[in-house]
Motif scaffolding. Structure first.
Motif, mmCIF file in Angstrom:
data_model
loop_
_atom_site.group_PDB
_atom_site.id
_atom_site.type_symbol
_atom_site.label_atom_id
_atom_site.label_comp_id
_atom_site.label_asym_id
_atom_site.label_seq_id
_atom_site.Cartn_x
_atom_site.Cartn_y
_atom_site.Cartn_z
ATOM 1 N N GLU A 1 1.125 -1.234 0.011
ATOM 2 C CA GLU A 1 0.026 -0.008 0.013
ATOM 3 C C GLU A 1 0.778 1.303 0.085
ATOM 4 O OE1 GLU A 1 -2.731 -0.022 3.426
ATOM 5 O OE2 GLU A 1 -3.868 -1.463 2.469
ATOM 6 N N LEU A 2 1.843 1.113 0.798
ATOM 7 C CA LEU A 2 2.860 2.609 1.105
ATOM 8 C C LEU A 2 3.553 2.582 -0.364
ATOM 9 C CD1 LEU A 2 4.324 1.988 4.599
ATOM 10 C CD2 LEU A 2 2.679 3.689 3.681
ATOM 11 N N GLU A 3 3.950 1.686 -1.082
ATOM 12 C CA GLU A 3 4.610 1.663 -2.462
ATOM 13 C C GLU A 3 3.644 2.298 -3.478
ATOM 14 O OE1 GLU A 3 6.206 -2.264 -2.713
ATOM 15 O OE2 GLU A 3 8.031 -1.702 -1.669
ATOM 16 N N ILE A 4 2.414 1.796 -3.368
ATOM 17 C CA ILE A 4 1.589 2.341 -4.350
ATOM 18 C C ILE A 4 1.125 3.647 -4.183
ATOM 19 C CG2 ILE A 4 -0.904 2.066 -4.944
ATOM 20 C CD1 ILE A 4 -0.817 -0.751 -4.358
ATOM 21 N N ARG A 5 1.213 4.049 -2.931
ATOM 22 C CA ARG A 5 0.801 5.519 -2.681
ATOM 23 C C ARG A 5 1.977 6.377 -2.604
ATOM 24 N NH1 ARG A 5 -2.598 9.409 -2.971
ATOM 25 N NH2 ARG A 5 -2.353 10.979 -1.260
ATOM 26 N N LYS A 6 3.216 5.727 -2.603
ATOM 27 C CA LYS A 6 4.529 6.517 -3.137
ATOM 28 C C LYS A 6 4.583 6.754 -4.686
ATOM 29 C CE LYS A 6 9.377 5.576 -3.734
ATOM 30 N NZ LYS A 6 10.417 4.514 -3.575
ATOM 31 N N GLY A 7 4.255 5.811 -5.246
ATOM 32 C CA GLY A 7 4.088 5.953 -6.864
ATOM 33 C C GLY A 7 3.034 7.121 -7.159
ATOM 34 N N LEU B 1 1.795 9.739 -5.347
ATOM 35 C CA LEU B 1 2.450 10.858 -4.929
ATOM 36 C C LEU B 1 3.334 11.341 -5.822
ATOM 37 C CD1 LEU B 1 2.387 10.494 -0.959
ATOM 38 C CD2 LEU B 1 0.651 11.903 -2.509
ATOM 39 N N MET B 2 4.188 10.539 -6.359
ATOM 40 C CA MET B 2 5.613 10.891 -7.235
ATOM 41 C C MET B 2 4.871 11.388 -8.592
ATOM 42 S SD MET B 2 8.530 8.252 -6.183
ATOM 43 C CE MET B 2 9.921 9.100 -7.226
ATOM 44 N N GLU B 3 3.853 10.558 -9.110
ATOM 45 C CA GLU B 3 3.113 11.268 -10.186
ATOM 46 C C GLU B 3 2.489 12.431 -10.273
ATOM 47 O OE1 GLU B 3 3.395 9.661 -13.301
ATOM 48 O OE2 GLU B 3 5.037 8.699 -12.864
ATOM 49 N N LYS B 4 1.657 12.586 -9.258
ATOM 50 C CA LYS B 4 1.347 14.190 -8.615
ATOM 51 C C LYS B 4 2.146 15.115 -8.852
ATOM 52 C CE LYS B 4 -3.007 12.323 -6.412
ATOM 53 N NZ LYS B 4 -3.842 12.356 -5.254
ATOM 54 N N ILE B 5 3.263 14.749 -8.132
ATOM 55 C CA ILE B 5 4.399 15.981 -7.899
ATOM 56 C C ILE B 5 4.797 16.064 -9.302
ATOM 57 C CG2 ILE B 5 6.435 16.445 -7.161
ATOM 58 C CD1 ILE B 5 5.555 14.788 -4.554
ATOM 59 N N ARG C 1 3.822 21.629 -1.973
ATOM 60 C CA ARG C 1 4.418 21.184 -0.399
ATOM 61 C C ARG C 1 3.432 20.192 0.205
ATOM 62 N NH1 ARG C 1 5.929 26.817 -0.670
ATOM 63 N NH2 ARG C 1 3.769 27.577 0.139
ATOM 64 N N ASP C 2 2.172 20.255 0.131
ATOM 65 C CA ASP C 2 1.578 18.945 0.732
ATOM 66 C C ASP C 2 2.012 17.885 0.284
ATOM 67 O OD1 ASP C 2 0.411 20.999 2.378
ATOM 68 O OD2 ASP C 2 -1.459 21.296 1.024
ATOM 69 N N LEU D 1 4.618 12.745 0.639
ATOM 70 C CA LEU D 1 5.731 11.577 0.226
ATOM 71 C C LEU D 1 6.808 11.503 1.036
ATOM 72 C CD1 LEU D 1 6.691 10.101 -2.274
ATOM 73 C CD2 LEU D 1 7.929 12.007 -2.987
ATOM 74 N N LYS D 2 7.096 12.392 1.780
ATOM 75 C CA LYS D 2 8.328 12.212 3.020
ATOM 76 C C LYS D 2 7.901 11.370 4.053
ATOM 77 C CE LYS D 2 11.207 15.249 5.689
ATOM 78 N NZ LYS D 2 11.673 16.564 6.206
#
Length: 731
Positions: free
Chosen positions: A138-144, A146-150, A225-226, A231-232
């Motif tokens: 779940e965290l890895e999916i969420r990381k991907g 967020l990185m796409e959104k950024i 920033r959010d 992501l951090k």
């Protein structure tokens, strides 16, 4: 959840063969009634009442009435028949009704498409590992995400703020538009975590002119920033995955745990032996001449009340002993001398016997116990010779002895034909022992003459605080040795005391009982309690004056909120009191001897106030740890050495003198000397060895600290000092 009490001692982590014993919570209302406040898991009030009624109909427990007063809370009233002990009735309810049920978990799960029995800990570990893996995904999916959104937000910001959309106005083909946009983004591509694709550019070109015109750079920066902050946090959780999983479970507990708290109390309790608590629902009769026993022989001799689970022991005139389960009518052999209830493991039941041997003609006396047997097997209590005959037999529940009068046959050639024999002179041995010879002449008759006390030592008992019972198995706190008419003193937190016998069936509520010990009427009871009305701490000291057994007597005030804080029968009753003096909020601690506050008064007296100041807390003074020396002693317990002012030398004196040494030679010699002293200070380390410091040396050492001592220091510095040498120093 239904509550109750659960014992997990045989749980074995839910593995096959393990079990949990769950009990109802039963309280004593008075001598004639009990109340059930909580019922075991898996039962209902109606099923529980049905099991009680069935046990009563079978005679296993004597109940007069069962009433269900359950409304919001469970309340089942049980009214006992007259003469029934409430403690034994509670044990009988656990033994014969659904007040105690056994649950077998037998955890069987499917692992790798196969059924498998596993322990609960293993199941939890397996499931936890699976949960951690899922949380990581779940965290890895969420990381991907967020990185796409950024990435797209950054592309959008560059596309709009740098007006790249203006460069495509003169392009004639769509491919030329894409190429121009890609060329405009080329200086910024290095700051992205992946390459910019055609799909990214197409997505930028889909932005409407209306949105471009209303683009807010400040809001875009806030959103970025959010996203970067989230992501951090995701990256931190991936790095500390175990902590994240723990917080995940804690969140589940906080979210769904409210109102679902465990109601069942976890406690260890003893198993109830059915034969010890079953009600005496039958009567034992015996026909001695024909050799029958049972509850159906109502025209023959009555022996005692019994239950249908009891074992009966019979000793016959021919020296044979037999134990059998009681029934309506059982043949045990003709010419029965003794019949009684046999209890397994009872080593205090001692039989005194005199028998005549059929082979030698001599008469023997013996004392024996029968704690273990095989049911329905005949045992020889004599030497097994034909025509042997038991002349005298007595059964003594507490190992009592007696004096008997032995009368010899008139035709015997013995000068003294009547003499006394004292059984207390014999040792208690096994049933197969031959015994001691008392006469070689024929015995005509043996008569009882005089009773004597028990020859057994006192019965050592322990109190198990977990189950609230006395036991002989060394579980819990040692209470003492009991014999004869000794009694138990029990004091509850509500400020009541009760005197009981030392019967092992007695039960003392663990959560309510504060003190259980051997009763000594001469001992003074010191107590500190809070008065419910005035909220003040009071002290009282009294001796027990009542003699009624199994009845509670309250010795503190009866106001609502009154409770006992501290009680002891120690000769030196001291408590540590936390006080607030005056108007300040600072707390002070004092040690108070209760003997200084109040003298011994009657048990109904109110008592004196503990302190005139506000008492915050009271706790008993902890006993000092055993240092191996008596109070006030130091290392000079080994060697007594007088000093000029009557003081003894110790390690602290050694350290102070060491600091005051003025020369290098003194500093070099003193540690060696005091090293020997420190070795002598601790006799506990080598108790069997003689003291390391001789008396001569100790005297010399003591003189080092004398103020008026002046010694000439003229010895060479190179001399090596040994144990026993005197050292002269100029201090």
């Amino acid at each position: 959840q239904t509550g109750g009490i659960a014992d997990f001692s045989e749980y074995d982590q839910g593995y096959r063969g393990g079990k949990i014993k769950v009990r109802a919570k039963i309280e004593i209302v008075d001598k004639k009634s009990l109340v059930i406040k909580e019922i075991p898991y898996g039962t209902t009030t109606s099923s529980l009442m049905d099991s009680i009624v069935k046990a009563s109909e079978k005679g296993k427990i004597k109940v007069k009435q069962v009433v269900d007063n359950t409304a919001k809370d469970v309340e089942i009233m049980i009214y006992l028949q007259p003469g029934i002990s409430p403690e034994i009735a509670i044990d009988a309810l656990y033994a014969f009704t659904d007040c105690e049920v056994s649950i077998s978990p037998n955890a069987c799960v499917i692992v790798a498409d196969k059924p498998q029995f596993m322990k609960v800990n293993e199941i939890l570990k397996y499931n936890t590992d699976q949960t951690v893996k899922l949380l990581k995904k779940e965290l890895e999916i969420r990381k991907g995400e967020l990185m796409e959104k950024i990435l797209f937000s950054s592309l959008e910001k560059i596309f709009i703020e740098n007006r790249i959309y203006r460069q495509i106005e003169e392009c004639e083909t769509f491919e030329e538009v894409i190429s121009t946009t890609d060329k405009g983004l080329k200086p910024y591509k290095k700051q992205f975590y992946r390459e910019i694709t055609r799909d990214d550019i197409l997505r930028l070109l889909e932005i409407r002119i209306k949105r471009i015109s209303k683009y807010d750079s400040f809001k875009a920066n806030e959103m970025l920033r959010d996203l970067e902050k989230e992501l951090k946090e995701v990256l931190h959780n991936l790095k500390h995955l175990t902590d994240y999983a723990i917080s995940y479970y804690q969140n589940l507990l906080d979210k769904f745990g409210k109102g679902r708290e465990r109601k069942t109390e976890i406690r260890s309790f003893q198993s109830v032996t059915a034969t010890e608590v079953i009600a005496n629902n039958q009567k034992l009769y015996v026909n001695r001449e024909d050799g029958f026993i049972g509850w159906g022989l109502k025209k023959d001799t009555f022996i005692c009340d019994c239950s249908e689970l009891d074992d009966v022991i019979v000793i016959r005139r021919d020296g044979k002993a037999l134990v059998s389960r009681i029934s309506e009518k059982v043949f045990m052999g003709k010419d029965i001398l003794h019949v009684g209830i046999w209890k397994k493991g009872d080593e205090r039941m001692v039989y005194n016997m005199i028998y005549s041997d059929g082979k030698s003609g001599k008469s023997f006396a013996k004392r024996f116990a029968m704690p273990a047997i095989i049911r329905d097997k005949e045992y020889n209590l004599d030497q097994g010779n034909p025509n042997s005959r038991v002349q005298y037999l007595s059964a003594n529940p507490n190992g009592e002895a007696e004096v008997v009068e032995v009368k010899l046959s008139q035709s015997s050639t013995a000068r003294k034909k009547v003499f006394d024999f004292d059984f207390s002179e014999l040792e208690i041995k096994g049933r197969g022992a031959r015994g001691n010879t008392i006469t070689k002449y024929p015995v005509r008759k043996v008569d009882f003459k005089e009773a004597k006390g028990t020859t057994l030592s006192g019965l050592d008992l322990w109190f198990d605080e977990a189950s609230g019972r006395l036991n002989k198995d060394k579980r819990g706190k040692h209470v003492g040795k009991f014999d004869g008419d000794d009694q138990i003193l029990a004091i509850t937190k509500s400020g009541n005391y009760k005197i009981t016998s030392y019967d092992l069936n007695n039960r003392y509520e663990p959560e309510k009982t504060i003190l259980v010990e051997k009763f000594n009427p001469k001992k003074v009871i010191s107590a500190v309690y809070i008065d419910g009305e005035s909220k003040q701490y009071y002290v009282k000291r009294f001796q027990i004056e009542t003699t009624t057994n199994d009845k509670e007597f309250g010795f503190i005030s009866e106001g609502i909120g009154s409770r006992l804080e501290y009680v002891t029968t120690s000769d030196t009753a001291e408590v540590e009191v936390e006080l607030v003096k005056g108007k300040g909020k600072d707390k002070e601690t004092e040690v108070v001897n209760l003997e200084d506050i109040i003298d011994v008064k009657g048990w109904k007296a109110l008592g004196n106030r503990l302190s005139q100041h506000k008492v915050v807390k009271v706790k008993p003074v902890e006993d000092p740890e055993d240092s191996g020396l008596e109070e006030g002693d130091d290392e000079n317990e080994l060697v007594e050495s007088p000093s000029p002012k009557g003081k003894t030398t110790g390690s602290k004196d050694a350290e102070s003198s060491k600091k005051k040494s003025e020369t290098d030679r003194e500093e070099a010699s003193q540690p060696s000397l005091f090293g020997e002293t420190k070795r002598a200070e601790s006799p506990k380390s080598s108790p069997k060895k003689p003291p390391l410091v001789p008396k001569k040396q100790a005297v010399a050492q003591a003189s080092l600290f004398g103020e008026k001592e002046s010694v000439n220091s003229s010895k060479p510095e190179s001399k090596a000092f040994t144990v026993g040498d005197s050292i002269e120093l100029d201090l």
